[in-house]
Motif scaffolding. Structure first.
Motif, PDB file in Angstrom:
ATOM      1  N   THR A   1      -4.930  -5.509  15.433  1.00 45.65           N
ATOM      2  CA  THR A   1      -4.440  -6.175  16.647  1.00 45.65           C
ATOM      3  C   THR A   1      -5.234  -5.735  17.890  1.00 45.65           C
TER       4      THR A   1
ATOM      5  N   SER B   1      -4.440 -13.004   2.723  1.00 44.88           N
ATOM      6  CA  SER B   1      -5.076 -14.319   2.858  1.00 44.88           C
ATOM      7  C   SER B   1      -5.712 -14.737   1.537  1.00 44.88           C
TER       8      SER B   1
ATOM      9  N   GLN C   1      -7.799  -9.685  -0.051  1.00 44.26           N
ATOM     10  CA  GLN C   1      -7.853  -8.297   0.423  1.00 44.26           C
ATOM     11  C   GLN C   1      -6.426  -7.759   0.507  1.00 44.26           C
TER      12      GLN C   1
ATOM     13  N   PHE D   1      -4.554  -5.038   1.553  1.00 41.97           N
ATOM     14  CA  PHE D   1      -4.420  -3.789   2.319  1.00 41.97           C
ATOM     15  C   PHE D   1      -3.016  -3.711   2.937  1.00 41.97           C
ATOM     16  N   SER D   2      -2.664  -4.683   3.804  1.00 49.12           N
ATOM     17  CA  SER D   2      -1.419  -4.588   4.581  1.00 49.12           C
ATOM     18  C   SER D   2      -0.179  -4.636   3.702  1.00 49.12           C
TER      19      SER D   2
ATOM     20  N   GLY E   1       0.687  -1.818   8.570  1.00 52.53           N
ATOM     21  CA  GLY E   1      -0.276  -2.806   9.069  1.00 52.53           C
ATOM     22  C   GLY E   1      -1.272  -2.089   9.956  1.00 52.53           C
ATOM     23  N   SER E   2      -0.903  -1.933  11.233  1.00 51.60           N
ATOM     24  CA  SER E   2      -1.767  -1.170  12.143  1.00 51.60           C
ATOM     25  C   SER E   2      -1.938   0.255  11.620  1.00 51.60           C
TER      26      SER E   2
ATOM     27  N   ASP F   1      -6.817   0.868  21.774  1.00 47.21           N
ATOM     28  CA  ASP F   1      -6.619   2.304  21.509  1.00 47.21           C
ATOM     29  C   ASP F   1      -7.902   2.940  20.991  1.00 47.21           C
TER      30      ASP F   1
ATOM     31  N   GLU G   1      -4.049  -4.511  20.626  1.00 46.85           N
ATOM     32  CA  GLU G   1      -3.584  -3.216  21.149  1.00 46.85           C
ATOM     33  C   GLU G   1      -4.268  -2.057  20.397  1.00 46.85           C
TER      34      GLU G   1
ATOM     35  N   TRP H   1       0.777 -10.615   3.913  1.00 41.22           N
ATOM     36  CA  TRP H   1      -0.239 -11.293   4.738  1.00 41.22           C
ATOM     37  C   TRP H   1      -1.568 -11.384   3.998  1.00 41.22           C
TER      38      TRP H   1
END
Ligand SMILES: Cc1cc2nc3c(=O)[nH]c(=O)nc-3n(C[C@H](O)[C@H](O)[C@H](O)COP(=O)(O)OP(=O)(O)OC[C@H]3O[C@@H](n4cnc5c(N)ncnc54)[C@H](O)[C@@H]3O)c2cc1C
Length: 401
Positions: free
Chosen positions: A381, A169, A134, A136-137, A142-143, A387, A383, A167
């Motif tokens: 994440t 995977s 995947q 994406f990041s 990232g977030s 949110d 956090e 990142w």
């Protein structure tokens, strides 16, 4: 369809418990001891062994439950999927080596792919013929994924891709990348994003593995340097990329690896058994402090089961998972991280003179603890989930969050 999956599957009309019993009987009869993480004969399975095992599960009707029959699936519902997941979680078997293909790429291809793409990719995913990653990041996205910079520029009947992912995977073993790109500028934010199914052997792709805290190289940086793919690699329309990405993320947070609470429960049972098997460790089970912590974990696992069951009900009722996925993601990651820390503490005194089961458990929970550090980061994440819950579920004013 490459495989004969019309084995004697129980008729779901006879009730989900019949399907669940089929899953239980088959898994208990077929999972080799060396693949049971809590068995003393356990040894780390190779990729080929994991792949062979997952193919056998698919042929036994235990993968692709909800996928339509024309694409190699069993044409059943989410309830059968959940019934099987409960039994998968009940045994400490290897985690899927193809979950990105089966649980993220497959569903989005089903939703936005054309007929040719569905026929090409879906049966091959279930048949364990290819793995997906995947993409994406990125280093600066990232977030806040909408800041991604990897660009796709149309060039006649093909697309030229330049940029970097991080990142990612399973990138080193993947045959295809579910790649999120932008066709405009970063200022376009959510607009002008495009998703692709990019073959990882395309010239211009470079995979640089990253070593993680558990000493594995399971993710990587992926560089795209003038990578040219045909228009057939495009998944959906040029402006559909963001909506597809949001859909993938909500699946990743809520319905991917649905077996989690049942697996956590098996891990907890294993911890208690391992403690009982050893004179020193067993003293901790008499300690009120540990008894309370174990009870807390059990309570959290029960809550998580409730969230999973509720998600399945919602999907069956035709509702979108949406931001509710954040609640499930927050819960499973925080619950497992706390449990893994407890397990590590309770096995801390294991030594070469401890019982063999306690020694094996110490290895298992050390690996689980190290990996759990990433659980509150990947798929979004903690956090960020907080949110989302504050703003979209609780509708709190933004200046309070
Ligand atoms: C094991 C693992 C596997 C992964 N696999 C993949 C993969 O296969 N494919 C893929 O594309 N990505 C993958 N990722 C990346 C993952 O999705 C990102 O790491 C994650 O989204 C966080 O982004 P970031 O690392 O850029 O951190 P940042 O977004 O830079 O965040 C840094 C810190 O700031 C906090 N923060 C950021 N924004 C806010 C906010 N608005 N409010 C409050 N706090 C905030 C974060 O919570 C975090 O603590 C993986 C990550 C890990 C750890």
């Amino acid at each position: 369809m490459p495989y004969d999956v019309n084995v004697n599957l129980p008729d779901p009309q006879n009730g989900r418990h019949v399907y669940r019993q089929h899953a239980r009987d088959w898994l208990h009869a077929n999972l080799p001891n060396q693949m049971r993480a809590n068995h003393l004969d356990y040894r780390t399975p190779t990729l080929a062994e994991c792949s062979e095992w997952e193919l056998a599960m698919y042929k036994a009707g235990l993968a692709g439950m909800t996928w339509p029959k024309p694409y190699g699936g069993h044409g059943l519902g989410m309830r059968e999927h959940l019934a099987v997941n409960k039994e998968i979680g009940a045994l400490l078997m290897p985690e899927s080596v193809s979950s990105i293909g089966k649980e993220l790429a497959g569903p989005i291809i089903m939703a936005v792919g054309n007929e040719q793409q569905k026929n090409k990719f879906l049966p091959a995913i279930l048949g364990m013929e290819n793995y997906w990653c995947q993409g994406f990041s990125e280093p600066d996205a990232g977030s806040d994924l909408a800041r991604l910079r990897t660009r796709a520029v149309q060039d006649g009947q093909s697309w030229r891709i330049n940029g970097q992912k991080i990142w990612t995977s399973g990138a080193a073993k993947a045959h295809y990348c579910l790649l999120l790109t932008r066709t405009g500028t970063v200022a376009d934010a959510h607009r002008g994003m495009l998703m692709f199914a990019v073959p990882m052997n395309t010239p211009g792709i470079r995979v640089v593995p990253i070593r993680s805290i558990d000493n594995k190289q399971s993710f990587a940086e992926v560089f795209f340097d003038n990578v040219v793919v045909p228009d057939e690699a495009r998944l959906g329309e040029p402006d559909q990329g963001w909506a597809s990405a949001v859909r993938v993320l909500s699946i990743e947070r809520a319905t991917n690896r649905m077996y989690r609470p049942w697996r956590f429960e098996s891990e907890l049972r294993y911890l208690v058994q391992a403690c009982k098997s050893d004179a020193t460790l067993s003293l901790q089970l008499q300690d009120a402090h540990y008894q309370r912590l174990i009870a807390e974990v059990l309570g959290q696992i029960d809550n998580l089961k409730g969230l999973v069951e509720r998600t399945v009900d919602a999907v069956m009722a035709g509702q979108e998972i949406g931001s509710g996925g954040s609640l499930t993601k927050l819960y499973w990651s925080e619950c497992h991280q706390a449990f893994a820390a407890l397990a590590l503490k309770m096995t801390a005194s294991v030594s070469p003179s401890s019982s063999p089961m306690a020694q094996r458990a110490r290895q298992f929970f050390t690996a689980a603890y190290l990996f759990s550090r990433a659980e509150t980061i990947y798929a979004g994440t903690t956090e960020v989930q907080l949110d989302v819950i504050a703003q979209r579920i609780l509708k709190l004013p933004k200046d309070l969050t």
